[in-house]
Motif scaffolding. Structure first.
Motif, mmCIF file in Angstrom:
data_model
loop_
_atom_site.group_PDB
_atom_site.id
_atom_site.type_symbol
_atom_site.label_atom_id
_atom_site.label_comp_id
_atom_site.label_asym_id
_atom_site.label_seq_id
_atom_site.Cartn_x
_atom_site.Cartn_y
_atom_site.Cartn_z
ATOM 1 N N UNK A 53 0.792 -1.214 0.011
ATOM 2 C CA UNK A 53 0.017 0.161 -0.140
ATOM 3 C C UNK A 53 1.022 1.401 -0.145
ATOM 4 N N UNK A 54 0.127 2.182 -0.503
ATOM 5 C CA UNK A 54 0.816 3.679 -0.498
ATOM 6 C C UNK A 54 0.231 4.340 0.351
ATOM 7 N N UNK A 55 0.853 5.060 1.447
ATOM 8 C CA UNK A 55 0.089 5.633 2.855
ATOM 9 C C UNK A 55 1.007 6.700 3.115
ATOM 10 N N UNK A 56 0.364 7.793 3.780
ATOM 11 C CA UNK A 56 1.084 8.765 4.112
ATOM 12 C C UNK A 56 1.795 8.525 5.609
ATOM 13 N N UNK A 57 3.118 8.577 5.467
ATOM 14 C CA UNK A 57 3.834 8.348 6.601
ATOM 15 C C UNK A 57 3.886 9.259 7.683
ATOM 16 N N UNK A 58 3.261 9.051 8.637
ATOM 17 C CA UNK A 58 2.670 10.031 9.897
ATOM 18 C C UNK A 58 3.580 9.862 11.160
ATOM 19 N N UNK A 59 4.764 8.789 10.923
ATOM 20 C CA UNK A 59 5.448 8.724 12.372
ATOM 21 C C UNK A 59 6.339 9.815 12.898
ATOM 22 N N UNK A 60 6.453 9.837 14.109
ATOM 23 C CA UNK A 60 7.102 11.012 14.548
ATOM 24 C C UNK A 60 8.746 10.397 14.853
ATOM 25 N N UNK A 61 9.605 11.351 14.390
ATOM 26 C CA UNK A 61 11.097 11.070 14.136
ATOM 27 C C UNK A 61 11.723 10.382 15.655
ATOM 28 N N UNK A 62 11.386 11.314 16.769
ATOM 29 C CA UNK A 62 11.857 11.089 18.005
ATOM 30 C C UNK A 62 11.407 9.541 18.298
ATOM 31 N N UNK A 63 9.976 9.358 18.156
ATOM 32 C CA UNK A 63 9.343 8.109 18.450
ATOM 33 C C UNK A 63 10.358 7.033 17.738
ATOM 34 N N UNK A 64 10.305 7.246 16.516
ATOM 35 C CA UNK A 64 11.063 6.148 15.722
ATOM 36 C C UNK A 64 12.562 5.960 16.237
ATOM 37 N N UNK A 65 13.135 7.023 16.491
ATOM 38 C CA UNK A 65 14.790 6.859 17.050
ATOM 39 C C UNK A 65 14.734 5.994 18.313
ATOM 40 N N UNK A 66 13.601 6.323 19.260
ATOM 41 C CA UNK A 66 13.443 5.608 20.429
ATOM 42 C C UNK A 66 13.418 4.353 20.290
ATOM 43 N N UNK A 67 12.559 3.797 19.163
ATOM 44 C CA UNK A 67 12.213 2.444 19.059
ATOM 45 C C UNK A 67 13.524 1.779 18.590
ATOM 46 N N UNK A 68 14.159 2.494 17.659
ATOM 47 C CA UNK A 68 15.541 1.958 17.112
ATOM 48 C C UNK A 68 16.622 1.688 18.262
ATOM 49 N N UNK A 69 16.571 2.685 19.152
ATOM 50 C CA UNK A 69 17.542 2.620 20.121
ATOM 51 C C UNK A 69 17.208 1.363 21.370
ATOM 52 N N UNK A 70 16.187 1.171 21.247
ATOM 53 C CA UNK A 70 15.525 0.170 22.323
ATOM 54 C C UNK A 70 15.628 -1.250 21.624
ATOM 55 N N UNK A 71 15.381 -1.474 20.261
ATOM 56 C CA UNK A 71 15.100 -2.769 19.826
ATOM 57 C C UNK A 71 15.787 -3.054 18.476
ATOM 58 N N UNK A 72 16.583 -2.204 18.094
ATOM 59 C CA UNK A 72 17.432 -2.443 16.768
ATOM 60 C C UNK A 72 18.101 -3.932 17.043
ATOM 61 N N UNK A 73 18.043 -4.815 16.094
ATOM 62 C CA UNK A 73 18.757 -6.148 16.244
ATOM 63 C C UNK A 73 20.311 -5.936 16.086
ATOM 64 N N UNK A 74 20.775 -4.899 15.427
ATOM 65 C CA UNK A 74 22.186 -4.785 15.310
ATOM 66 C C UNK A 74 22.835 -3.913 16.674
ATOM 67 N N UNK A 75 22.115 -3.136 16.992
ATOM 68 C CA UNK A 75 22.434 -2.537 18.417
ATOM 69 C C UNK A 75 22.363 -3.479 19.606
ATOM 70 N N UNK A 76 21.550 -4.216 19.727
ATOM 71 C CA UNK A 76 21.366 -5.447 20.633
ATOM 72 C C UNK A 76 22.465 -6.472 20.435
#
Length: 474
Positions: free
Chosen positions: A211-234
């Motif tokens: 699907x084509x959809x409008x991305x409405x994510x918040x940058x800080x929330x995405x960064x927090x998700x990446x810092x917490x659970x990114x497999x390479x960081x883990x």
């Protein structure tokens, strides 16, 4: 479907399977570390044969010392040992092995995520190539209609023959574009099959839509998700824990080591010729009997006679020979046990030529490097998430603009075709509208898959799937 392709890749991709195989070795390393906390046990046995002949004692033989030849002998022995070693490194090795297993599990998870990302990107590449083939077929169909229209107008004298020739050229170009698009599709399918790790002798069809959809994510929330659970960081954090455990292991070399051991041994021996033993025993018995008789005679001749001894038990008899035969029948397992041997040793390292200092420093440097690698990757993740989100938002806006441009180009092409049909415009104007339509279609297709590629890049930066599970392709 994309899910089926990912499942096949997890079962068949060689590089991923190499990574996942490390989990079994890491599990056994943990078991080994725990096993080292238990005492060790060993058991051994041996067999030996010595032929009849003159024994040797250093530089001398039995003949030099007045000894006769010895009979052949069979030897066997056993040894049972129980040892236990306690040192700080033994305990620290458990924590190191567990940290290494966590690091291995994290690496496998990172490899799994990378595999999913690679298969997804290649899946999108195949879908893009398939849509490119469909677009080339549409262009070929329009070129065929334009050729028929030009030939019809030339036939009735409403257009010059050059129009028909130019239409034939455009039709040939459309055929070439279709052939190239089909070749691109076959190539991308082969690459997808390679990513999955299988061999196929038949064509495959990809059925998943995106699907084509409008991305409405918040940058800080995405960064927090990446810092917490990114497999390479883990994985990097687990590697840092392994390095820290290595520092503790290296420092444990300064502490004492205690070793305890207990050993049980035994042996047996059997002569190959029992008659020689009996002969020697008979001779010894006779000698002792005669000595006893001689002493008794001496004692009786004394002024004050001494009591005499009973020499009868010393006389040789068949019972003695039978006893020798029974005692000699001991090989291979009638062991005679030796006394228990136990030992305790305490070792305190004092100076080892700066080896421990070098090991500690090397481990400390490795731990520091692991911390810097983790920090560098965290900074890289922040940048990648920010740029991927911006690129995705730009791609979303581009898709909407290209969609409007495609609609306008379609209207322009329909108008140009009708104008040429009624003779209100030239064939050149129709070709220009056809070119604008083809360019708008391809720009829209590129924008659509640029959006999907940007979403895949954002998922790779965040470290988890963000794409909706269901949707329709636009």
């Amino acid at each position: 479907t994309l899910e089926e392709a990912i499942a096949l890749a997890r079962r068949n991709n060689p590089e991923y399977l190499q990574q996942s195989n490390d989990g079994a070795a890491a599990d056994w390393a943990v078991r080994e570390a725990y096993g080292n906390l238990l005492p060790g046990a060993s058991v051994s046995t041996g067999f030996q044969y010595q032929a009849e002949g003159q024994p040797r004692f250093g530089l001398f033989t039995g003949g030099d010392l007045g000894l006769g030849s010895t009979p052949s002998y069979y030897y066997s022995n056993y040894s049972l040992g129980l040892t236990y070693q306690f040192s700080p490194s033994t305990i620290l090795r458990v924590s190191q092995a567990r940290a290494n297993r966590r690091a291995t599990d994290a690496s496998i998870q990172a490899a799994d995520f990378s595999l999913v990302a690679e298969v997804t990107r290649q899946y999108l590449a195949v879908r893009s190539a398939a849509d490119g083939v469909e677009l080339a077929r549409q262009e070929l169909a329009r070129a065929r209609e334009n050729l028929k229209l030009a030939e019809a107008r030339v036939a009735v004298g409403a257009a010059i023959p050059l129009d028909a020739k130019q239409a034939a050229v455009e039709h040939g170009r459309a055929e070439v574009a279709l052939i190239q698009a089909e070749n691109t599709l076959r190539t991308e399918k082969l690459r997808l099959v390679e990513r999955i790790g299988i061999e196929l002798d038949r064509d495959i069809q990809l059925t998943s839509d995106f699907a084509i959809f409008e991305p409405t994510w918040d940058r800080e929330q995405l960064i927090a998700m990446a810092m917490a659970r990114h497999p390479q960081l883990l994985a990097l954090r687990a590697a840092r824990e392994v390095a820290q455990a290595g520092v503790r292991m290296a420092r444990g070399a300064y502490l004492p080591t205690v070793e305890f051991g207990a050993f049980w041994t035994g042996s047996t021996r059997e002569a190959g010729n029992v008659d020689a033993l009996i002969a020697n025993a008979r001779q010894n018995a006779n000698d002792q009997y005669q000595s006893c008789q001689l002493l008794n005679q001496v004692f009786q001749q004394l002024t004050d006679p001494l009591p005499t001894a009973d020499c009868g038990p010393l006389a040789w008899n068949d019972g003695m020979a039978n006893a020798i035969r029974e005692q000699n029948s001991a090989f291979p397992f009638s062991f005679t046990s030796d006394p228990l041997t136990a030992q305790l040793r305490i070792s305190i390292p004092i100076f080892t030529g700066f080896t421990r200092q070098r090991q500690v420093e090397s481990a400390r440097v490795e731990a520091e490097d692991a911390r810097h690698r983790l920090r560098a990757h965290e900074l890289r993740i922040r940048t990648e998430v920010s740029t991927a989100l911006q690129d995705l938002q730009t791609a979303w806006q581009t898709v909407r603009l290209e969609e409007r441009t495609r609609e306008l180009a379609d209207e322009q092409l329909n108008l140009a075709r009708e104008r040429y049909r009624v003779g209100a415009s030239s064939f050149v104007e129709l070709m220009e509208a056809e070119t604008q339509k083809a360019r708008a279609d391809r720009s829209y297709l590129n924008a659509v898959y640029a959006f999907h590629g940007g979403l895949a890049a954002l998922e790779a930066a965040v470290g988890q799937v963000l794409r909706p599970e269901e949707g329709s392709q636009q």
